[in-house]
Motif scaffolding. Sequence first.
Motif, PDB file in Angstrom:
ATOM      1  N   ALA A  12      -8.792   9.929  14.746  1.00 38.05           N
ATOM      2  CA  ALA A  12      -8.371   9.553  13.388  1.00 38.05           C
ATOM      3  C   ALA A  12      -8.952  10.484  12.323  1.00 38.05           C
ATOM      4  O   ALA A  12      -8.642  10.339  11.137  1.00 38.05           O
ATOM      5  CB  ALA A  12      -8.777   8.125  13.097  1.00 38.05           C
ATOM      6  N   ASN A  13      -9.778  11.438  12.755  1.00 35.54           N
ATOM      7  CA  ASN A  13     -10.422  12.385  11.838  1.00 35.54           C
ATOM      8  C   ASN A  13     -11.160  11.671  10.712  1.00 35.54           C
ATOM      9  O   ASN A  13     -11.046  12.022   9.530  1.00 35.54           O
ATOM     10  CB  ASN A  13      -9.382  13.347  11.245  1.00 35.54           C
ATOM     11  CG  ASN A  13     -10.021  14.554  10.579  1.00 35.54           C
ATOM     12  OD1 ASN A  13     -11.093  15.001  10.992  1.00 35.54           O
ATOM     13  ND2 ASN A  13      -9.388  15.076   9.550  1.00 35.54           N
ATOM     14  N   LEU A  20     -10.151  -0.680   9.121  1.00 36.73           N
ATOM     15  CA  LEU A  20      -9.256  -0.168   8.082  1.00 36.73           C
ATOM     16  C   LEU A  20      -8.712   1.197   8.456  1.00 36.73           C
ATOM     17  O   LEU A  20      -7.504   1.447   8.357  1.00 36.73           O
ATOM     18  CB  LEU A  20     -10.011  -0.081   6.753  1.00 36.73           C
ATOM     19  CG  LEU A  20      -9.222   0.565   5.598  1.00 36.73           C
ATOM     20  CD1 LEU A  20      -8.102  -0.363   5.138  1.00 36.73           C
ATOM     21  CD2 LEU A  20     -10.162   0.903   4.436  1.00 36.73           C
ATOM     22  N   GLU A  21      -9.594   2.080   8.892  1.00 38.52           N
ATOM     23  CA  GLU A  21      -9.171   3.440   9.233  1.00 38.52           C
ATOM     24  C   GLU A  21      -8.238   3.454  10.434  1.00 38.52           C
ATOM     25  O   GLU A  21      -7.296   4.251  10.499  1.00 38.52           O
ATOM     26  CB  GLU A  21     -10.395   4.327   9.502  1.00 38.52           C
ATOM     27  CG  GLU A  21     -11.302   4.535   8.301  1.00 38.52           C
ATOM     28  CD  GLU A  21     -10.668   5.399   7.222  1.00 38.52           C
ATOM     29  OE1 GLU A  21      -9.520   5.859   7.388  1.00 38.52           O
ATOM     30  OE2 GLU A  21     -11.331   5.612   6.184  1.00 38.52           O
ATOM     31  N   SER A  49       0.832  -1.211   0.000  1.00 40.32           N
ATOM     32  CA  SER A  49       0.000   0.000   0.000  1.00 40.32           C
ATOM     33  C   SER A  49       0.866   1.261   0.000  1.00 40.32           C
ATOM     34  O   SER A  49       0.509   2.265  -0.617  1.00 40.32           O
ATOM     35  CB  SER A  49      -0.934  -0.013   1.212  1.00 40.32           C
ATOM     36  OG  SER A  49      -2.087   0.767   0.970  1.00 40.32           O
ATOM     37  N   LYS A  50       2.011   1.187   0.681  1.00 38.71           N
ATOM     38  CA  LYS A  50       2.947   2.319   0.650  1.00 38.71           C
ATOM     39  C   LYS A  50       3.435   2.558  -0.770  1.00 38.71           C
ATOM     40  O   LYS A  50       3.541   3.692  -1.227  1.00 38.71           O
ATOM     41  CB  LYS A  50       4.150   2.034   1.553  1.00 38.71           C
ATOM     42  CG  LYS A  50       3.890   2.152   3.037  1.00 38.71           C
ATOM     43  CD  LYS A  50       5.166   1.815   3.813  1.00 38.71           C
ATOM     44  CE  LYS A  50       4.922   1.791   5.307  1.00 38.71           C
ATOM     45  NZ  LYS A  50       6.154   1.390   6.059  1.00 38.71           N
ATOM     46  N   LYS A  71      -2.904   4.190  12.660  1.00 42.29           N
ATOM     47  CA  LYS A  71      -1.816   3.730  13.522  1.00 42.29           C
ATOM     48  C   LYS A  71      -0.533   3.400  12.754  1.00 42.29           C
ATOM     49  O   LYS A  71       0.566   3.535  13.278  1.00 42.29           O
ATOM     50  CB  LYS A  71      -2.264   2.506  14.331  1.00 42.29           C
ATOM     51  CG  LYS A  71      -3.204   2.864  15.487  1.00 42.29           C
ATOM     52  CD  LYS A  71      -3.565   1.621  16.281  1.00 42.29           C
ATOM     53  CE  LYS A  71      -4.229   1.993  17.603  1.00 42.29           C
ATOM     54  NZ  LYS A  71      -3.300   2.619  18.559  1.00 42.29           N
ATOM     55  N   SER A  72      -0.683   2.950  11.498  1.00 46.42           N
ATOM     56  CA  SER A  72       0.494   2.564  10.717  1.00 46.42           C
ATOM     57  C   SER A  72       1.027   3.719   9.877  1.00 46.42           C
ATOM     58  O   SER A  72       2.166   3.682   9.412  1.00 46.42           O
ATOM     59  CB  SER A  72       0.152   1.387   9.798  1.00 46.42           C
ATOM     60  OG  SER A  72      -0.771   1.783   8.796  1.00 46.42           O
ATOM     61  N   GLY A  73       0.185   4.718   9.630  1.00 50.20           N
ATOM     62  CA  GLY A  73       0.594   5.831   8.769  1.00 50.20           C
ATOM     63  C   GLY A  73       0.550   5.477   7.298  1.00 50.20           C
ATOM     64  O   GLY A  73       1.117   6.187   6.461  1.00 50.20           O
TER      65      GLY A  73
END
Length: 330
Positions: A325-326, A172-173, A148-149, A178-180
């Motif tokens: 998490a907005n 997912l969010e 995904s990165k 948390k992972s960025g």
Amino acid sequence: MQRRTLIRTAMAGLAAGSLPAFAQGGWPTGKAITYLVPFPAGGTTDVLGRIISQQLGTVLGTSVIIDNRGGAGGSVGSEIASRATPDGYTMLGGTISSHAINVSLYPKIGYDPIKSFAPVTLIGTNPVVLVVNQASPYKTLKDVLDASKAKAAAGGLSSASAGTGTSQHLALELLAYKSGVKFTHVPYKGSGPAIQDVIGGQVEMMFDTTVVAGPHIQSGKLRAIAVTSPKRIASLPDVPTVAESGLPGLSDFSVVSWQAIFVPTGTPAPVIDRMHKEIRTILAKPDMQEKLKGFGMEPADMTTAQIAAFQKVEVEKWAAVIKAANIKAE
């Protein structure tokens, strides 16, 4: 004083005389009961609703009919149920989405998850599991995050869900937060159509409950990457938890979904008590306990008061997560 006492007595008598028959012990009368499922057929809430309704109808001596009303992460069907006559003939399959998450996610959902409903029973809890197509090159959570990165410019890997605001979406969010790592959320109107597109390769991944994903994992159509519970689950003992990945920021990752049954506020207490008793009896049967565990669910046994307290905590918890998490409704 005597006049006021007589008036109060007369009014009390009129009120008692106006109570429907079911409030005096005659419920159900033979009229069909609607079990409203706020998601399309094939999802967790639908599967559980059909199992319970069949047995409940037999016990009560009347039909319990499933009515699927999907949309907006369970909000559409829940709003319909909240406006139903509170006469004991409308039940709702409520979830973590419809009765804990959506109120903080959507600006207006048309009902209050706590004030609009009375809890009947908590069916059980279960984690969600991250799955990919069996032909996918991704075998670990690290593989998923790295891929995904690499696709960040295009929005990251695509991930299906049963709808905006569902536990699948929030998982997912929370992973992204948390992972960025960025992902592209692809909401559907229920788990059934969403997971079929993951199986078909139209979407690259999905968090879903073990009720829905489990059979496809067992058949080999899907590959399980990680579960979101604090500990591994009995139905998928070889699948690591997200926390076990050892990746930065994920050591405390946990998302546990839940399923419950509600009725519109104002439903007479004797009806709720009878529903609670009969459904708890059904769920306590050894074969039902095995079915729940086979779905990856932990059976729950709470009083209606305990369910209300649990729900209040859940509403507050997810409000905090959504704010941190907005997360915005799409």
